[in-house]
Design an enzyme around this catalytic site. Structure first.
Site, mmCIF file in Angstrom:
data_model
loop_
_atom_site.group_PDB
_atom_site.id
_atom_site.type_symbol
_atom_site.label_atom_id
_atom_site.label_comp_id
_atom_site.label_asym_id
_atom_site.label_seq_id
_atom_site.Cartn_x
_atom_site.Cartn_y
_atom_site.Cartn_z
ATOM 1 C CE1 TYR A 138 -3.148 2.945 0.555
ATOM 2 C CE2 TYR A 138 -3.770 1.987 2.649
ATOM 3 C CZ TYR A 138 -3.946 2.942 1.683
ATOM 4 O OH TYR A 138 -4.914 3.897 1.832
ATOM 5 C CE LYS A 166 -5.940 2.420 -1.975
ATOM 6 N NZ LYS A 166 -6.492 2.931 -0.702
#
Length: 310
Positions: A138, A166
């Site tokens: 992330y 992400k």
């Protein structure tokens, strides 16, 4: 042709509804999951930033995972955030997520402590080795103060340490370089969290999106994704433009009274409350909930976007 990926489509970071007393509202959370599934999403991201993971106790986090995994009932994969300051703490949360039904784990770089690229590399390798689930990175430097560059991520992807990324960095040039480098990597997913430019990121090579605003309008993001996949960029652009206008709900909080986090989460929850999906717009302390005047403004934005109660 690009290599096939495991995670694609629209994977919203699921909000965590709270009761008036600040406890987890399980019934509302189940409705959120149903609302997202009805919208056609291809996955659910539990305990991300929009899920208030940094504000929740470990016990609350466990309950969130249980409710979302149960409500999803295997219809779509459930990705769970193991977002902690250091490696051992992230491993502990990742193992808890695995035991409670997660299909994959999402982790940031270490934070609070000062760190180095070699330590970030080791951090992801250690988490992946400790948990028998796919691991996604992330990239959210606004929160963890470290940027995950393609030069760090791509070797981890090539070695099978990471199943995806992400990217919520807002660095579109870095995202483009990551997408180019990942084109021939089988099973590695490149997902954008930059919800205002999903159409552009799809054109750059994104496999999908993780939009916080997708809680409010999952159908719109799915329409955008499907248009991009079939190469209908005119439709994708029109849908993205509508969603950009809807995103103005995050400006409803009176200036100088709330952080950007509180304004965004408060807007998403207030919109979901107005749409009849959750019972309250309560947020975790020290954030404040949006008031009546701010709620009325969000109702106006919802009307302009063509959204009503569900």
């Amino acid at each position: 042709m690009t290599a096939p990926t495991t995670y694609s489509g629209v994977i919203p970071p699921v909000v965590t509804p709270l009761t008036e007393d600040g406890d987890l509202d399980r019934v509302s959370l189940e409705r959120v999951v149903g609302h997202l599934l009805d919208g056609g999403v291809s996955g659910l991201f539990a305990l991300g930033s929009s899920g208030e993971t940094a504000y929740l106790t470990p016990g609350q986090q466990d309950e969130v995972i249980k409710v979302i995994a149960s409500a999803a009932a295997g219809q779509v994969p459930v990705l769970v955030g193991a977002i902690e300051t250091t490696t051992n703490r992230a491993i502990e949360r990742a193992r808890a997520a695995a035991a409670l039904g997660a299909d994959a784990v999402v982790a940031t770089a270490p934070f609070y402590t000062r760190t180095h690229a070699t330590e970030i590399d080791r951090h992801f390798r250690d988490i992946a080795a400790a948990v028998d689930l796919p691991l996604l990175a992330y990239d959210v430097p606004v929160c963890v103060h470290s940027k995950l560059d393609p030069e760090l991520l791509l070797p981890l992807a090539e070695e099978g340490v990471l199943a995806g990324v992400k990217d919520s960095s807002g660095d579109d040039g870095s995202f483009r370089r990551l997408a180019i480098g990942a084109r021939d990597l089988t099973g590695f997913s490149v997902l954008t969290g930059h919800e205002l430019v999903v159409d552009a990121m799809m054109l750059s090579g994104a496999d999908g999106s993780v939009p916080g605003l997708g809680n409010v309008d999952p159908h719109g993001y799915v329409r955008l994704h499907e248009a991009a996949v079939r190469g209908d960029w005119t439709t994708a652009k029109a849908e993205q433009d509508r969603l950009v206008a809807l995103f103005d709900i995050v400006t409803a909080a009176a200036p100088g009274t709330a952080s950007a986090t509180a304004a965004g989460l408060g807007a998403f929850k207030t919109a979901l409350m107005l749409r009849g999906v959750i019972a309250t717009n309560v947020v975790s302390p020290p954030m404040r909930r949006l008031d009546g005047e701010e709620t009325n403004l969000i109702a106006t934005y919802l009307g302009r976007a063509g959204l009503s109660r569900v």
